[in-house]
Scaffold this active site. Structure first.
Site, PDB file in Angstrom:
ATOM      1  N   GLU A   1       0.822  -1.035  -0.359  1.00  0.00           N
ATOM      2  CA  GLU A   1       0.163   0.384   0.165  1.00  0.00           C
ATOM      3  C   GLU A   1       1.236   1.249  -0.395  1.00  0.00           C
ATOM      4  O   GLU A   1       0.551   2.412  -0.659  1.00  0.00           O
ATOM      5  CB  GLU A   1      -1.093   0.218   1.678  1.00  0.00           C
ATOM      6  CG  GLU A   1      -2.190  -1.006   1.549  1.00  0.00           C
ATOM      7  CD  GLU A   1      -1.013  -2.197   2.054  1.00  0.00           C
ATOM      8  OE1 GLU A   1      -2.097  -3.316   2.600  1.00  0.00           O
ATOM      9  OE2 GLU A   1      -0.526  -2.385   1.942  1.00  0.00           O
TER      10      GLU A   1
ATOM     11  N   CYS B   1      -1.394   1.368   8.638  1.00  0.00           N
ATOM     12  CA  CYS B   1      -1.983   1.592   7.425  1.00  0.00           C
ATOM     13  C   CYS B   1      -3.043   2.150   6.692  1.00  0.00           C
ATOM     14  O   CYS B   1      -3.438   2.642   5.446  1.00  0.00           O
ATOM     15  CB  CYS B   1      -1.646  -0.084   5.773  1.00  0.00           C
ATOM     16  SG  CYS B   1      -0.096  -0.501   5.978  1.00  0.00           S
TER      17      CYS B   1
END
Length: 222
Positions: free
Chosen positions: A99, A130
């Protein structure tokens, strides 16, 4: 059903705010320059081996051995001209996750005068850290529309994971579960399939339905 995979507990995120005095990219067509945070061990490509896809994206109950994150992406930039790019990122958990590698190695700047449609197909959903950082990024870059299709929900029973997903959803991210059409699309777009058609495994639909129900519960029941 529950995620049984063992992953690093400190799944670090590296999407930072601009330094003091820098633009957030929201006004006057200014460009947002994301900071350089490498080097990281990430693999970036156009098409992954079919065995990788079949193993890493399988939406199984017990996902032992799946310690990486595979992220297939599509970016469409709309302004005076429309540009589109696509590929995949594979992380090695050596300092960042896929990510974050997307923003440090691929989508490295955001022009506030343009709009971006970003679609991810990810082997598992983001961890809490995240998710929070992605929500923060979307908050300062409203011209970026992020849609995330996930094969599996990562540690979905954990309260902090659920909170992170709700925060990401609240920031405008469209969170979805991969179903047969998404698997077929990824197979034909991001996989070196050597001309073979995608063959769904026996419980793909059942597992997708299960994860979809859990995701809806998480997002709409605080």
């Amino acid at each position: 059903m529950a995620e049984k995979e063992t992953e690093e507990n400190n799944k670090a995120a590296a999407i930072e705010k601009p330094a003091e005095g820098e633009t957030d990219g929201e006004a006057d067509g200014e460009k947002l320059e994301l900071p350089e945070l490498g080097p990281f061990e990430t693999i970036i490509g156009q098409r992954m081996p079919s065995l990788f896809f079949k193993f890493q994206f399988k939406n199984v109950e017990y996902s032992s051995g799946r310690h990486k994150t595979f992220l297939c992406y599509s970016v469409e930039k709309q302004g005076t001209d429309c540009e589109r790019s696509e590929g995949y990122v594979e992380d090695e958990h050596a300092g960042t996750h896929a990510e974050n590698a997307f923003f440090t190695d691929i989508f490295t700047e955001c022009d506030g005068s343009l709009s971006y449609s970003v679609i991810w197909y990810v082997s598992s959903s983001p961890c809490a850290v995240c998710a929070a950082k992605l929500a923060e990024y979307l908050g300062k870059c409203p011209n970026v529309q992020l849609t995330i299709f996930v094969a599996r929900l990562y540690m979905w029973e954990e309260a902090e994971i659920q909170q992170g997903l709700r925060k990401l959803h609240g920031a405008g991210c469209r969170l979805r579960i991969m179903k047969a059409p998404e698997y077929n699309y990824c197979w034909n777009t991001y996989v070196d399939n050597e001309g073979e058609a995608f063959v769904p495994w026996e419980d793909l639909q059942e597992s997708s339905t299960f994860y979809e129900e859990k995701l809806n519960e998480i997002l709409h029941h605080a």
